[in-house]
Design an enzyme around this catalytic site. Sequence first.
Site, PDB file in Angstrom:
ATOM      1  N   ASN A   1       1.211  -8.251   3.904  1.00 19.16           N
ATOM      2  CA  ASN A   1       0.587  -7.456   4.895  1.00 19.16           C
ATOM      3  C   ASN A   1      -0.758  -8.209   5.288  1.00 19.16           C
ATOM      4  OD1 ASN A   1      -0.244  -8.840   2.500  1.00 19.16           O
ATOM      5  ND2 ASN A   1      -1.252  -7.627   1.190  1.00 19.16           N
TER       6      ASN A   1
ATOM      7  N   PHE B   1       5.545  -8.696  -8.993  1.00 19.35           N
ATOM      8  CA  PHE B   1       6.143  -9.035  -8.099  1.00 19.35           C
ATOM      9  C   PHE B   1       5.897 -10.738  -6.845  1.00 19.35           C
ATOM     10  CE2 PHE B   1       1.590  -7.455  -7.835  1.00 19.35           C
ATOM     11  CZ  PHE B   1       0.954  -8.877  -7.624  1.00 19.35           C
TER      12      PHE B   1
ATOM     13  N   GLU C   1      -9.889 -22.318  -3.153  1.00 21.13           N
ATOM     14  CA  GLU C   1      -8.467 -21.853  -2.148  1.00 21.13           C
ATOM     15  C   GLU C   1      -9.144 -22.780  -1.249  1.00 21.13           C
ATOM     16  OE1 GLU C   1      -8.729 -17.685  -1.653  1.00 21.13           O
ATOM     17  OE2 GLU C   1      -7.766 -16.725  -3.466  1.00 21.13           O
TER      18      GLU C   1
ATOM     19  N   THR D   1      -5.500  -4.331   0.298  1.00 21.54           N
ATOM     20  CA  THR D   1      -4.012  -5.127   0.002  1.00 21.54           C
ATOM     21  C   THR D   1      -3.093  -3.891   0.272  1.00 21.54           C
ATOM     22  OG1 THR D   1      -4.867  -5.570  -2.036  1.00 21.54           O
ATOM     23  CG2 THR D   1      -2.580  -5.938  -1.489  1.00 21.54           C
TER      24      THR D   1
ATOM     25  N   ARG E   1     -12.653  -9.598   3.821  1.00 21.82           N
ATOM     26  CA  ARG E   1     -12.625  -8.669   3.014  1.00 21.82           C
ATOM     27  C   ARG E   1     -12.160  -7.253   3.816  1.00 21.82           C
ATOM     28  NH1 ARG E   1      -9.124 -10.208  -0.834  1.00 21.82           N
ATOM     29  NH2 ARG E   1      -9.034  -7.953  -1.681  1.00 21.82           N
TER      30      ARG E   1
ATOM     31  N   LYS F   1      -0.433 -14.440   6.965  1.00 22.61           N
ATOM     32  CA  LYS F   1       0.674 -14.685   6.393  1.00 22.61           C
ATOM     33  C   LYS F   1       1.738 -14.779   7.570  1.00 22.61           C
ATOM     34  CE  LYS F   1      -1.018 -12.499   2.500  1.00 22.61           C
ATOM     35  NZ  LYS F   1      -0.760 -12.155   1.486  1.00 22.61           N
TER      36      LYS F   1
ATOM     37  N   HIS G   1      -4.448 -12.693   3.719  1.00 20.40           N
ATOM     38  CA  HIS G   1      -5.210 -13.343   2.889  1.00 20.40           C
ATOM     39  C   HIS G   1      -6.928 -13.323   3.414  1.00 20.40           C
ATOM     40  CE1 HIS G   1      -6.464 -15.001  -1.235  1.00 20.40           C
ATOM     41  NE2 HIS G   1      -6.300 -15.840  -0.357  1.00 20.40           N
TER      42      HIS G   1
ATOM     43  N   TYR H   1      -0.780 -18.996  -5.518  1.00 21.87           N
ATOM     44  CA  TYR H   1      -1.092 -17.355  -5.567  1.00 21.87           C
ATOM     45  C   TYR H   1      -0.524 -18.058  -7.511  1.00 21.87           C
ATOM     46  CZ  TYR H   1      -0.924 -15.192  -1.471  1.00 21.87           C
ATOM     47  OH  TYR H   1      -1.735 -14.415  -0.233  1.00 21.87           O
TER      48      TYR H   1
HETATM   49  P1  IDP Z   1      -5.180  -9.190  -2.274  1.00 22.43           P
HETATM   50  O1  IDP Z   1      -3.774 -10.593  -1.313  1.00 22.43           O
HETATM   51  O2  IDP Z   1      -6.150  -8.448  -0.555  1.00 22.43           O
HETATM   52  O3  IDP Z   1      -6.237 -10.467  -2.128  1.00 22.43           O
HETATM   53  P2  IDP Z   1      -4.024  -9.602  -3.557  1.00 22.43           P
HETATM   54  O4  IDP Z   1      -4.318  -8.760  -5.432  1.00 22.43           O
HETATM   55  O5  IDP Z   1      -4.567 -11.009  -4.706  1.00 22.43           O
HETATM   56  O6  IDP Z   1      -4.295  -8.821  -3.159  1.00 22.43           O
HETATM   57  O7  IDP Z   1      -2.810  -9.295  -4.508  1.00 22.43           O
HETATM   58  C1  IDP Z   1      -1.989 -10.786  -3.843  1.00 22.43           C
HETATM   59  C2  IDP Z   1      -0.850 -10.466  -2.794  1.00 22.43           C
HETATM   60  O8  IDP Z   1       0.144 -10.579  -3.981  1.00 22.43           O
HETATM   61  C3  IDP Z   1      -0.811  -9.555  -2.159  1.00 22.43           C
HETATM   62  O9  IDP Z   1      -1.907 -10.016  -1.085  1.00 22.43           O
HETATM   63  C4  IDP Z   1       0.397  -8.828  -1.585  1.00 22.43           C
HETATM   64  O10 IDP Z   1       0.840 -10.171  -0.687  1.00 22.43           O
HETATM   65  C5  IDP Z   1       1.040  -8.892  -3.224  1.00 22.43           C
HETATM   66  N1  IDP Z   1       1.151  -8.072  -3.517  1.00 22.43           N
HETATM   67  C6  IDP Z   1      -0.537  -7.386  -4.833  1.00 22.43           C
HETATM   68  N2  IDP Z   1       0.212  -6.310  -5.425  1.00 22.43           N
HETATM   69  C7  IDP Z   1       2.025  -6.021  -4.778  1.00 22.43           C
HETATM   70  C8  IDP Z   1       2.360  -5.243  -5.645  1.00 22.43           C
HETATM   71  O11 IDP Z   1       2.019  -4.650  -6.527  1.00 22.43           O
HETATM   72  N3  IDP Z   1       3.508  -5.475  -4.715  1.00 22.43           N
HETATM   73  C9  IDP Z   1       4.199  -6.186  -4.122  1.00 22.43           C
HETATM   74  N4  IDP Z   1       3.189  -7.008  -3.545  1.00 22.43           N
HETATM   75  C10 IDP Z   1       1.904  -7.444  -4.402  1.00 22.43           C
END
Ligand code: IDP
Length: 143
Positions: free
Chosen positions: A114, A59, A128, A93, A87, A11, A117, A51
Amino acid sequence: MALERTLSIIKPDAVAKNLVGAIYSRFESAGLRIVAAKMMHLSKEQAEGFYAEHKERPFFAALVEFMTSGPIMVQALEGEDAVKKNRDIMGATNPAEALAGTLRADYAETIDENAVHGSDAVESAAREIAYFFSDEEICPRTR
Ligand code: IDP
């Protein structure tokens, strides 16, 4: 275990910190092969499309803004159990909950930014990978 492919994104925060090589090393050390890769700067439409499943989440707008804030590195990884293996390498996450030694524990500061992805299932991985790469752009090993 099955031979799988998964979609990985480094990212904008991690690209900005010059971590592409360090993150690729983690994949390769774990036996994941990079079979396609490209650097991209996503448009708003591309990020929203990628997304789309999160579009009702609070968010979503911030996520799209972050994902379009700078270049990303997109790759298809191949290997035994590639979806779960990636993963596991990524960590949770929320970096505050990520196990020590995972990419998010080492390189991410917040849940919003974070670092990486990774597809969460074989089915989403196929969708994807196809979102970013044509069949001709996938280069399985021949030796
Ligand atoms: P993942 O990336 O670990 O698969 P997902 O639940 O698919 O997690 O969420 C996609 C992305 O959305 C996350 O990587 C993060 O950047 C963002 N995200 C998910 N949950 C939150 C939240 O509660 N607050 C802010 N950003 C979030």
